[in-house]
Scaffold this active site. Structure first.
Site, PDB file in Angstrom:
ATOM      1  N   LYS A  60       1.009  29.912  34.233  1.00 21.44           N
ATOM      2  CA  LYS A  60      -0.264  29.989  33.528  1.00 21.44           C
ATOM      3  C   LYS A  60      -0.006  29.242  31.988  1.00 21.44           C
ATOM      4  O   LYS A  60       1.023  28.842  31.898  1.00 21.44           O
ATOM      5  CB  LYS A  60      -0.322  31.464  33.076  1.00 21.44           C
TER       6      LYS A  60
ATOM      7  N   ARG B 298      -2.743  47.722  28.808  1.00 17.88           N
ATOM      8  CA  ARG B 298      -3.627  46.015  28.523  1.00 17.88           C
ATOM      9  C   ARG B 298      -4.630  46.252  29.571  1.00 17.88           C
ATOM     10  O   ARG B 298      -5.857  46.488  29.415  1.00 17.88           O
ATOM     11  CB  ARG B 298      -2.635  44.962  28.610  1.00 17.88           C
TER      12      ARG B 298
ATOM     13  N   TYR C 262       0.353  15.072   0.857  1.00 13.57           N
ATOM     14  CA  TYR C 262      -0.566  15.936   0.397  1.00 13.57           C
ATOM     15  C   TYR C 262      -0.246  16.986  -0.647  1.00 13.57           C
ATOM     16  O   TYR C 262       0.907  17.634  -0.225  1.00 13.57           O
ATOM     17  CB  TYR C 262      -1.317  16.572   1.437  1.00 13.57           C
TER      18      TYR C 262
ATOM     19  N   MET D 269      -2.376  15.778   9.800  1.00 15.41           N
ATOM     20  CA  MET D 269      -2.884  16.022  11.090  1.00 15.41           C
ATOM     21  C   MET D 269      -2.430  15.271  12.332  1.00 15.41           C
ATOM     22  O   MET D 269      -1.936  15.919  13.428  1.00 15.41           O
ATOM     23  CB  MET D 269      -4.565  15.850  11.093  1.00 15.41           C
TER      24      MET D 269
HETATM   25  C1  LIG Z   1       2.963  36.232  31.517  1.00 16.78           C
HETATM   26  C2  LIG Z   1       3.217  37.151  32.508  1.00 16.78           C
HETATM   27  C3  LIG Z   1       4.320  36.994  33.089  1.00 16.78           C
HETATM   28  C4  LIG Z   1       5.719  36.093  33.066  1.00 16.78           C
HETATM   29  O1  LIG Z   1       6.096  36.432  31.747  1.00 16.78           O
HETATM   30  P1  LIG Z   1       7.397  35.684  31.050  1.00 16.78           P
HETATM   31  O2  LIG Z   1       8.127  36.397  30.048  1.00 16.78           O
HETATM   32  O3  LIG Z   1       6.944  34.434  30.767  1.00 16.78           O
HETATM   33  O4  LIG Z   1       8.480  35.522  32.263  1.00 16.78           O
HETATM   34  C5  LIG Z   1       4.757  37.999  34.134  1.00 16.78           C
HETATM   35  N1  LIG Z   1       3.866  38.912  34.517  1.00 16.78           N
HETATM   36  C6  LIG Z   1       2.537  39.050  33.752  1.00 16.78           C
HETATM   37  C7  LIG Z   1       1.503  40.149  34.005  1.00 16.78           C
HETATM   38  C8  LIG Z   1       2.308  37.914  32.630  1.00 16.78           C
HETATM   39  O5  LIG Z   1       1.149  38.381  32.124  1.00 16.78           O
END
Ligand SMILES: *Cc1c(COP(=O)(O)O)cnc(C)c1O
Length: 376
Positions: free
Chosen positions: A41, A135, A268, A317
């Site tokens: 992700k 969550r 700056y 930037m």
């Molecule tokens: C992001 C995520 C992971 C991976 O987490 P890491 O700490 O990067 O290994 C695993 N399970 C869920 C549900 C996540 O949201």
């Protein structure tokens, strides 16, 4: 062949052999019962979703987790094979793409499951169980609702999973809470088995759960962070001690070198004032590339010609200035801003900037090209 455009200004280098090394180190720790699900992700935590996943496919990884439908579709459009689990929410009207691209959807809650049922679309799903993270997921206490989902004919339930909220630190309070989450998940599994339901695959641990609870043996570990050779917090004490290698480097060219006299300012708001004659180099990278502005004025250093040198003045930037007094530096030279060396490791930098590694890396901007290295 590396195109000259790629290394013109600022770029990321991803060491695929180091990625392979990390995969092997992790897999060596797994029992024959447990497989690794690669979490890609957030653009593979800033490392490039497609290229990283393709390489993982090439070295035999066939289980992936993403957080959005679009990430999953992108993987399929680029020929990734195997299982792709969407960890997050997909709207009901777009569930048709989950089917079309043969993705696996997470059941967010019971209402969501009922909506999916009424769509009559046949899709593969995992049920997310809320064991204390609060969550997403169905509460571990809702056994009736969870078992009902297994009865919906169009939902092919591959299994269930939960997520630990407090596995980063191996300290008493957190261990107690983690054990509670483990127990709650087990209650669900046992109750379903009592009802003669085929539960399917079960998983709970992400990187820290895997690092701190080596005794657990679920069907999968969902591994993000440590795949990329990083820890989200600098100097964390963990139960498992693995030789992981950071796989990302951030590099930028020197665009200008100038001598300034004692009493002159840099950048700056004139936050840097030279207390003696200095040699200053400007790098062609800035906060629009995702390099945090909070690294300004000596908070972090960069590596150039084998020397650590401080960032001076405010990061702009698209540019930033470093103090290279006493060092041979010319226009076109390359500085490393994130790499494997101690003071420019991503976890070290993130710690000094008051954030975590995952945030630092996943925000490295779309403007940076990724160059993938795969040499022996
Ligand atoms: C992001 C995520 C992971 C991976 O987490 P890491 O700490 O990067 O290994 C695993 N399970 C869920 C549900 C996540 O949201």
């Amino acid at each position: 062949m590396e195109s000259s455009l790629e290394k013109d200004r600022a770029w990321l280098e991803i060491d695929l052999l180091a990625l392979r090394h990390n995969v092997e180190v992790i897999q060596r720790e797994l029992s024959s019962k447990t497989k690794m699900m690669a979490v890609v992700k957030g653009n593979a935590y800033g490392h490039g979703l497609v290229a990283v996943s393709k390489y993982l496919n090439k070295i035999g990884i066939t289980d992936f987790a993403v957080s959005t439908l679009e990430e999953g579709m992108t993987l399929r459009k680029n020929g990734i094979i195997g299982n792709i689990l969407i960890l997050g929410y997909t709207s009901i009207q777009n569930i048709k793409y989950v089917k079309k691209y043969q993705l696996i959807q997470t059941i967010i809650d019971f209402e969501y499951a009922k909506k999916l049922f009424s769509l009559k679309e046949t899709i593969e799903v995992y049920i997310k169980i809320n064991t204390g993270m609060n969550r997403i997921g169905i509460s571990y206490q809702e056994i009736e609702k969870i078992s009902k989902i297994y009865e919906y004919p169009n939902l092919k339930v591959l299994g269930l999973f939960s997520h630990l909220s407090s596995s980063e630190q191996y300290i008493e309070n957190d261990i107690t809470y983690t054990k509670l989450q483990i127990k709650r998940l087990q209650i669900v599994v046992d109750s379903l088995k009592e009802k003669k339901i085929e539960v399917g695959k079960i998983h709970l641990q992400s990187s820290y759960g895997f690092m701190n609870y080596p005794e657990l043996e679920y069907d999968y570990v969902r591994i993000g962070m440590i795949l990329y050779g990083i820890h989200s917090e600098y100097n964390r004490k963990l139960k498992r001690n693995l030789e992981l290698e950071p796989i990302l480097s951030l590099k930028a060219r020197v665009s200008s070198v100038n001598l300034i006299s004692k009493g002159e300012y840099v950048g700056y708001d004139r936050t840097f004032k030279a207390d003696s004659n200095r040699k200053i180099a400007t790098l062609s990278i800035g906060y629009a590339d995702g390099y945090p502005r909070s690294f300004s004025n000596g908070v972090s250093e960069v590596l150039i010609g084998g020397n650590y040198v401080p960032i001076i003045g405010r990061i702009c930037m698209d540019q930033l200035m470093i103090d290279v007094t006493g060092i041979e530096v010319k226009q076109g030279d390359i500085a490393t801003l994130i790499g494997r060396e101690e003071k420019i490791r991503a976890d070290y930098l993130a710690y000094h900037a008051g954030t975590i590694t995952n945030e630092l890396l996943s925000r490295l901007g779309a403007r940076l090209r990724c160059i993938y290295l795969e040499k022996k």
